[in-house]
Design a protein around this motif. Structure first.
Motif, PDB file in Angstrom:
ATOM      1  N   GLY A   1       0.816  -1.216   0.000  1.00 21.31           N
ATOM      2  CA  GLY A   1       0.000   0.000   0.000  1.00 21.31           C
ATOM      3  C   GLY A   1       0.846   1.261   0.000  1.00 21.31           C
ATOM      4  O   GLY A   1       0.569   2.212  -0.741  1.00 21.31           O
ATOM      5  N   ALA A   2       1.895   1.283   0.811  1.00 27.98           N
ATOM      6  CA  ALA A   2       2.777   2.448   0.856  1.00 27.98           C
ATOM      7  C   ALA A   2       3.484   2.640  -0.479  1.00 27.98           C
ATOM      8  O   ALA A   2       3.602   3.759  -0.988  1.00 27.98           O
ATOM      9  N   PHE A   3       3.952   1.542  -1.059  1.00 27.56           N
ATOM     10  CA  PHE A   3       4.625   1.611  -2.360  1.00 27.56           C
ATOM     11  C   PHE A   3       3.670   2.121  -3.438  1.00 27.56           C
ATOM     12  O   PHE A   3       4.049   2.940  -4.286  1.00 27.56           O
ATOM     13  N   THR A   4       2.420   1.673  -3.405  1.00 32.72           N
ATOM     14  CA  THR A   4       1.425   2.118  -4.379  1.00 32.72           C
ATOM     15  C   THR A   4       1.159   3.614  -4.249  1.00 32.72           C
ATOM     16  O   THR A   4       1.043   4.325  -5.255  1.00 32.72           O
ATOM     17  N   LEU A   5       1.066   4.108  -3.022  1.00 29.24           N
ATOM     18  CA  LEU A   5       0.846   5.542  -2.825  1.00 29.24           C
ATOM     19  C   LEU A   5       2.008   6.369  -3.373  1.00 29.24           C
ATOM     20  O   LEU A   5       1.799   7.378  -4.050  1.00 29.24           O
ATOM     21  N   VAL A   6       3.220   5.943  -3.096  1.00 27.57           N
ATOM     22  CA  VAL A   6       4.393   6.677  -3.581  1.00 27.57           C
ATOM     23  C   VAL A   6       4.456   6.626  -5.101  1.00 27.57           C
ATOM     24  O   VAL A   6       4.677   7.647  -5.764  1.00 27.57           O
ATOM     25  N   LEU A   7       4.256   5.457  -5.660  1.00 27.37           N
ATOM     26  CA  LEU A   7       4.316   5.306  -7.113  1.00 27.37           C
ATOM     27  C   LEU A   7       3.231   6.133  -7.804  1.00 27.37           C
ATOM     28  O   LEU A   7       3.496   6.798  -8.808  1.00 27.37           O
ATOM     29  N   SER A   8       2.020   6.133  -7.261  1.00 30.69           N
ATOM     30  CA  SER A   8       0.941   6.910  -7.876  1.00 30.69           C
ATOM     31  C   SER A   8       1.226   8.405  -7.796  1.00 30.69           C
ATOM     32  O   SER A   8       0.907   9.156  -8.720  1.00 30.69           O
ATOM     33  N   ALA A   9       1.847   8.852  -6.702  1.00 34.61           N
ATOM     34  CA  ALA A   9       2.200  10.267  -6.587  1.00 34.61           C
ATOM     35  C   ALA A   9       3.228  10.662  -7.644  1.00 34.61           C
ATOM     36  O   ALA A   9       3.147  11.749  -8.224  1.00 34.61           O
TER      37      ALA A   9
ATOM     38  N   ARG B   1       4.034  13.397 -13.636  1.00 35.05           N
ATOM     39  CA  ARG B   1       4.538  13.311 -15.011  1.00 35.05           C
ATOM     40  C   ARG B   1       5.932  13.941 -15.152  1.00 35.05           C
ATOM     41  O   ARG B   1       6.153  14.850 -15.943  1.00 35.05           O
ATOM     42  N   LEU B   2       6.854  13.426 -14.382  1.00 40.78           N
ATOM     43  CA  LEU B   2       8.217  13.959 -14.360  1.00 40.78           C
ATOM     44  C   LEU B   2       9.111  13.240 -15.375  1.00 40.78           C
ATOM     45  O   LEU B   2       8.827  12.114 -15.765  1.00 40.78           O
TER      46      LEU B   2
ATOM     47  N   TRP C   1      12.435  10.992 -11.773  1.00 46.43           N
ATOM     48  CA  TRP C   1      11.823   9.777 -11.213  1.00 46.43           C
ATOM     49  C   TRP C   1      12.842   9.020 -10.383  1.00 46.43           C
ATOM     50  O   TRP C   1      12.548   8.562  -9.283  1.00 46.43           O
ATOM     51  N   ILE C   2      14.036   8.879 -10.936  1.00 43.39           N
ATOM     52  CA  ILE C   2      15.071   8.110 -10.256  1.00 43.39           C
ATOM     53  C   ILE C   2      15.466   8.800  -8.948  1.00 43.39           C
ATOM     54  O   ILE C   2      15.563   8.162  -7.902  1.00 43.39           O
ATOM     55  N   LYS C   3      15.664  10.117  -9.003  1.00 43.14           N
ATOM     56  CA  LYS C   3      16.045  10.847  -7.795  1.00 43.14           C
ATOM     57  C   LYS C   3      14.962  10.763  -6.729  1.00 43.14           C
ATOM     58  O   LYS C   3      15.254  10.503  -5.558  1.00 43.14           O
ATOM     59  N   LEU C   4      13.719  10.988  -7.121  1.00 36.23           N
ATOM     60  CA  LEU C   4      12.628  10.923  -6.154  1.00 36.23           C
ATOM     61  C   LEU C   4      12.419   9.507  -5.633  1.00 36.23           C
ATOM     62  O   LEU C   4      12.121   9.306  -4.452  1.00 36.23           O
ATOM     63  N   GLY C   5      12.557   8.530  -6.510  1.00 42.05           N
ATOM     64  CA  GLY C   5      12.419   7.141  -6.084  1.00 42.05           C
ATOM     65  C   GLY C   5      13.473   6.767  -5.057  1.00 42.05           C
ATOM     66  O   GLY C   5      13.170   6.125  -4.045  1.00 42.05           O
TER      67      GLY C   5
END
Length: 60
Positions: free
Chosen positions: A14-22, A27-28, A33-37
């Protein structure tokens, strides 16, 4: 797999899904994406280590 492991796995998914959806909604570019991930991975790792350390200290 016991009940605790299942709950932890569901929480992580669930936490991973929230972060990924954000990240998807923003649309970066791929570099951002890599830095934020990596930043999110670091945040979750620090929280995990803090909780793990706290639990180890209480058990000792």
């Amino acid at each position: 797999m016991n009940g605790d492991t299942a709950v932890q796995l569901i929480w992580f998914a669930g936490a991973f899904t929230l972060v990924l959806s954000a990240l998807v909604v923003r649309r970066l570019p791929a570099a951002d994406w890599i830095k934020l991930g990596l930043a999110w991975v670091a945040i979750f790792a620090l929280v995990f280590l803090a909780v793990w350390t706290f639990q180890a200290a209480r058990g000792a």
